[in-house]
Design a protein around this motif. Structure first.
Motif, PDB file in Angstrom:
ATOM      1  N   ASN A 165       0.813  -1.197   0.140  1.00 41.36           N
ATOM      2  CA  ASN A 165       0.054  -0.047   0.105  1.00 41.36           C
ATOM      3  C   ASN A 165       0.930   1.355   0.135  1.00 41.36           C
ATOM      4  OD1 ASN A 165      -2.027   1.949   0.487  1.00 41.36           O
ATOM      5  ND2 ASN A 165      -2.970   0.926   2.411  1.00 41.36           N
ATOM      6  N   TYR A 196      -8.651  -6.610  -5.410  1.00 39.97           N
ATOM      7  CA  TYR A 196      -7.967  -6.082  -4.480  1.00 39.97           C
ATOM      8  C   TYR A 196      -6.617  -6.732  -4.248  1.00 39.97           C
ATOM      9  CZ  TYR A 196     -11.904  -2.832  -3.894  1.00 39.97           C
ATOM     10  OH  TYR A 196     -12.776  -2.040  -4.108  1.00 39.97           O
ATOM     11  N   GLU A 253      -4.330  -3.930   0.130  1.00 45.46           N
ATOM     12  CA  GLU A 253      -5.209  -2.828   0.066  1.00 45.46           C
ATOM     13  C   GLU A 253      -6.664  -3.369   0.762  1.00 45.46           C
ATOM     14  OE1 GLU A 253      -4.741  -0.156  -1.437  1.00 45.46           O
ATOM     15  OE2 GLU A 253      -6.917   0.537  -1.355  1.00 45.46           O
TER      16      GLU A 253
END
Length: 266
Positions: free
Chosen positions: A213, A229, A233
């Motif tokens: 991230n 995803y 995340e």
């Protein structure tokens, strides 16, 4: 394993004993904090919950996202390592212009207008030039008429840097490489960004997720596949949903439904 000075070696041994962590784990975190300039770190340490990230004075994220005790341990450890790096010569001094140095780009380029790093990639921006160091190899690009600004890193199997300019976003892969041997240095045995011993690698059940991230850097944005995803995340979103639940903005049933949906997207 990253080479340390005698001072650095003694400090790492002391921290290892106090925190109950292996020597290798502390070195891994030390290198991660050093790569983040002492203010942030991206790491993948099995003894600290796997993949995670830390920002000084900000949010700490670990694989076990509801484990506040682990978060406090990571925060305290990284703060202590940042202080050590600021006040001690932990790593051997390496001449400028070589890959192990903080000035790893060719010396004839001068001082960059901006620098940064993400995972195992570092970059430095110069007038009409962009230097990228990845896995021990430095490549120099011609930025043409682009005025390079912020940077982001794509998620997924094809990890590549994308920079912003006055003409919008531009992928590094679209820039022409300056084909001059004097600008390319390959040190296959060199590993300065991440310290990871053979035994450390064996502890990992699966390879670390790429592209952690990258919201840690204010100038960065993360591109996410619309249908899926990344693990980190997803954990980030679930943690924020949990905070909304604790504030009463979501019911337990709503939180569990959204969490289940997010986990299915991994």
């Amino acid at each position: 394993m990253q080479t340390l000075t005698n001072i650095g070696d003694n400090l790492v041994k002391g921290i290892s004993a106090r925190y109950g962590l292996s020597y290798e784990a502390v070195v891994h975190m030390l290198v991660a904090v050093n790569n983040g300039g002492g203010s942030m770190a991206q790491f993948n340490c099995p003894e600290l919950g796997g993949s995670g990230q830390w920002m000084r004075g900000g949010m700490t994220m670990v694989g076990d996202m509801f484990n506040n005790s682990l978060k406090n341990t990571v925060d305290n450890l990284c703060n202590e390592l940042a202080t050590i790096l600021a006040n001690n010569q932990v790593f051997p001094v390496i001449p400028a212009g070589t890959l192990g140095s903080n000035q790893w780009w060719p010396v004839n380029l001068g001082n960059p207008s901006s620098t940064g790093s993400q995972n195992n990639t570092r970059y430095a921006v110069f007038p009409n030039r962009l230097a990228i160091e990845k896995n021990g190899q430095v490549t120099l690009y011609d930025t043409l008429d682009h005025q390079i600004g912020g940077v982001s890193q794509q998620q997924g199997n094809d990890i590549s840097l994308t920079f912003s300019s006055q003409w919008g976003n531009i992928s590094v892969n679209s820039l022409p490489v300056i084909a001059d041997d004097s600008f390319t240095q390959t040190h296959s045995s060199h590993n300065t960004n991440f310290a990871q011993s053979t035994d450390f690698a064996k502890q990992q059940q699966s390879p670390p997720e790429t592209g952690l991230n990258d919201k840690m850097m204010s100038s960065e944005s993360t591109a996410i596949n619309a249908s899926q995803y990344s693990v980190n995340e997803t954990l980030d979103i679930i943690e924020k949903l949990a905070q909304l639940r604790d504030l009463g903005a979501l019911t337990d049933a709503e939180f569990n439904e959204k969490k289940s949906d997010l986990l299915q997207r991994i």
